[in-house]
Design a protein around this motif. Structure first.
Motif, PDB file in Angstrom:
ATOM      1  N   ASP A 190      39.697  -8.601  85.133  1.00 30.41           N
ATOM      2  CA  ASP A 190      38.468  -8.727  84.341  1.00 30.41           C
ATOM      3  C   ASP A 190      38.713  -8.333  82.895  1.00 30.41           C
ATOM      4  O   ASP A 190      38.266  -9.026  81.968  1.00 30.41           O
ATOM      5  CB  ASP A 190      37.372  -7.855  84.938  1.00 30.41           C
ATOM      6  CG  ASP A 190      36.121  -7.811  84.066  1.00 30.41           C
ATOM      7  OD1 ASP A 190      35.438  -8.847  83.967  1.00 30.41           O
ATOM      8  OD2 ASP A 190      35.852  -6.748  83.462  1.00 30.41           O
TER       9      ASP A 190
ATOM     10  N   LYS B  34      40.760 -11.004  81.124  1.00 25.71           N
ATOM     11  CA  LYS B  34      39.941 -12.174  80.811  1.00 25.71           C
ATOM     12  C   LYS B  34      39.035 -11.903  79.614  1.00 25.71           C
ATOM     13  O   LYS B  34      38.851 -12.761  78.748  1.00 25.71           O
ATOM     14  CB  LYS B  34      39.111 -12.560  82.028  1.00 25.71           C
ATOM     15  CG  LYS B  34      39.915 -13.176  83.164  1.00 25.71           C
ATOM     16  CD  LYS B  34      39.028 -13.460  84.372  1.00 25.71           C
ATOM     17  CE  LYS B  34      39.843 -14.034  85.533  1.00 25.71           C
ATOM     18  NZ  LYS B  34      39.007 -14.243  86.745  1.00 25.71           N
ATOM     19  N   ARG B  35      38.457 -10.697  79.564  1.00 23.49           N
ATOM     20  CA  ARG B  35      37.590 -10.356  78.437  1.00 23.49           C
ATOM     21  C   ARG B  35      38.383 -10.287  77.131  1.00 23.49           C
ATOM     22  O   ARG B  35      37.913 -10.715  76.083  1.00 23.49           O
ATOM     23  CB  ARG B  35      36.885  -9.022  78.708  1.00 23.49           C
ATOM     24  CG  ARG B  35      35.722  -9.152  79.688  1.00 23.49           C
ATOM     25  CD  ARG B  35      34.918  -7.863  79.760  1.00 23.49           C
ATOM     26  NE  ARG B  35      35.571  -6.843  80.560  1.00 23.49           N
ATOM     27  CZ  ARG B  35      35.882  -5.624  80.130  1.00 23.49           C
ATOM     28  NH1 ARG B  35      35.615  -5.282  78.871  1.00 23.49           N
ATOM     29  NH2 ARG B  35      36.440  -4.753  80.931  1.00 23.49           N
TER      30      ARG B  35
ATOM     31  N   SER C 228      38.981 -13.807  76.028  1.00 23.85           N
ATOM     32  CA  SER C 228      37.755 -14.427  75.541  1.00 23.85           C
ATOM     33  C   SER C 228      37.377 -13.923  74.152  1.00 23.85           C
ATOM     34  O   SER C 228      37.018 -14.706  73.269  1.00 23.85           O
ATOM     35  CB  SER C 228      36.609 -14.152  76.523  1.00 23.85           C
ATOM     36  OG  SER C 228      35.384 -14.645  76.036  1.00 23.85           O
ATOM     37  N   GLU C 229      37.495 -12.610  73.939  1.00 21.73           N
ATOM     38  CA  GLU C 229      37.105 -12.028  72.659  1.00 21.73           C
ATOM     39  C   GLU C 229      38.044 -12.442  71.532  1.00 21.73           C
ATOM     40  O   GLU C 229      37.611 -12.703  70.415  1.00 21.73           O
ATOM     41  CB  GLU C 229      37.043 -10.502  72.771  1.00 21.73           C
ATOM     42  CG  GLU C 229      35.912  -9.986  73.647  1.00 21.73           C
ATOM     43  CD  GLU C 229      34.548 -10.419  73.157  1.00 21.73           C
ATOM     44  OE1 GLU C 229      34.347 -10.498  71.925  1.00 21.73           O
ATOM     45  OE2 GLU C 229      33.672 -10.706  73.991  1.00 21.73           O
TER      46      GLU C 229
ATOM     47  N   THR D 154      31.387  -6.283  71.010  1.00 19.30           N
ATOM     48  CA  THR D 154      32.080  -6.521  72.270  1.00 19.30           C
ATOM     49  C   THR D 154      33.584  -6.597  72.066  1.00 19.30           C
ATOM     50  O   THR D 154      34.351  -6.164  72.930  1.00 19.30           O
ATOM     51  CB  THR D 154      31.578  -7.818  72.937  1.00 19.30           C
ATOM     52  OG1 THR D 154      31.708  -8.912  72.004  1.00 19.30           O
ATOM     53  CG2 THR D 154      30.132  -7.680  73.362  1.00 19.30           C
TER      54      THR D 154
ATOM     55  N   THR E 129      36.220  -4.009  73.872  1.00 15.33           N
ATOM     56  CA  THR E 129      37.292  -4.582  74.677  1.00 15.33           C
ATOM     57  C   THR E 129      38.657  -4.141  74.169  1.00 15.33           C
ATOM     58  O   THR E 129      39.548  -3.800  74.959  1.00 15.33           O
ATOM     59  CB  THR E 129      37.191  -6.122  74.678  1.00 15.33           C
ATOM     60  OG1 THR E 129      35.908  -6.510  75.157  1.00 15.33           O
ATOM     61  CG2 THR E 129      38.266  -6.733  75.568  1.00 15.33           C
TER      62      THR E 129
END
Length: 328
Positions: A74, A77-78, A81-82, A142, A146
């Motif tokens: 997780d 993946k974050r 994405s960020e 975010t 992260t």
């Protein structure tokens, strides 16, 4: 507005050079040695086998990959994405505004000092010192959270791997890496490799060795990482469940050549972009690097002295010379 840096405009004179980059032939695509870190929890024979496998890969490949490394899918993946979001912002916004106010020259792209295509990397990056994470003024909350979470997790993993590599050489209780490789000297680098219309003539990241103790890399499934194995280039097959670990120059010197810092590069892709995030386990500039075995192959030197010599060599010769400058 385009999010990609203006490579062809900025380096237009280099693209007129008749001496185009000639990629050395690649032998094949190979999987790196795969280490299951869960074996360390069992103790006994399985732990010893795991230690030996790490040592063998570091000696024969200079690279290995790890699974069950403790960083959740997780979080990975974050992170992916960020960084895609921040790289996807318009180029002028990234270049001129303090989107990630970690330090000066946080955002980097291309190679400002390049005098030929051989010295130009078709990539962009955010260079993030760990000490600046808590002080940052990221406009994207975010992303900041992260990065903080990822930096803490990968730092712990790097310290663990460094200790295991030292233990494999007989140093059972060394606190060397914990004392010298803290948040004040380690850093993250978020990378994007945009599609390149002249991928056959240029690298996404030029051939090099890393100047740290070790690097931990999380990459996507696009591929493009290549390394020198037995004097020939091989392509690393991506593994979405694994993190890649490679030995840096300092560990080669510290281990007295027991471990190898291996030349590697990233090949540009004509069709798709590639993302990766790298953590670099570095000591402070005044840390003294001494070979741990006799007879020593390298004279002792400080990390600051090493970095200064590398920068001088790149400036004067166009390429890194590295450890060859520090032979005993």
């Amino acid at each position: 507005m385009d999010s990609y840096p203006p490579f062809q405009k900025m380096y237009s004179t280099l693209f007129q050079d008749q001496h185009k980059l000639n990629h050395e032939p690649v032998v094949q695509e190979l999987e790196l040695p795969l280490i299951d870190l869960d074996q360390l929890k069992t103790g006994g024979r399985r732990r010893e086998d795991c230690l030996r496998a790490i040592g063998k890969a570091s000696s024969e490949w200079g690279f290995f990959q790890v699974v069950n490394h403790g960083i959740s899918s997780d979080l990975l993946k974050r992170m992916r994405s960020e960084q895609a979001k921040v790289f996807g912002l318009p180029f002028e916004k990234k270049a001129n505004e303090k989107l990630i106010d970690f330090s000066t020259n946080t955002y980097r792209w291309g190679a400002p000092s390049a005098t030929s295509l051989q010295q130009l990397s078709w990539s962009e990056a955010f260079h993030i010192p760990l000490t600046k994470c808590s002080e940052s003024k990221i406009q994207h909350n975010t992303l900041r959270r992260t990065i903080d979470e990822y930096a803490a997790a990968v730092s712990d993993l790097a310290q663990k791997l460094a200790h295991l590599l030292a233990e494999n050489l007989g140093f059972m209780r060394t606190s060397y890496f914990a004392q010298n490789c803290g948040s004040s000297s380690c850093y993250l680098r978020l990378n994007r490799y945009p599609p390149c219309p002249i991928a056959s003539e240029i690298c996404g990241l030029i051939s090099h060795t890393d100047s740290d103790f070790l690097t931990i890399l999380h990459q996507d499934q696009v591929g493009g990482l290549q390394l020198k194995k037995d004097g020939k280039w091989v392509t690393v097959k991506p593994n979405d469940k694994a993190l890649i670990v490679n030995i840096g120059d300092l560990f080669q010197a510290w281990s007295n050549n027991a471990y190898k810092s291996v030349e590697h590069r990233v090949i540009a892709n004509k069709e798709v972009e590639r993302f990766s995030v790298a953590f670099f386990l570095c000591p402070s500039y005044d840390t003294i690097i001494r070979s741990c075995r006799e007879p020593v192959i390298y004279r002792q030197f400080s990390f600051g002295e090493f970095r200064q010599q590398v920068q001088e060599d790149v400036r004067n010769t166009g390429h890194k010379i590295g450890l060859a400058r520090f032979l005993a």
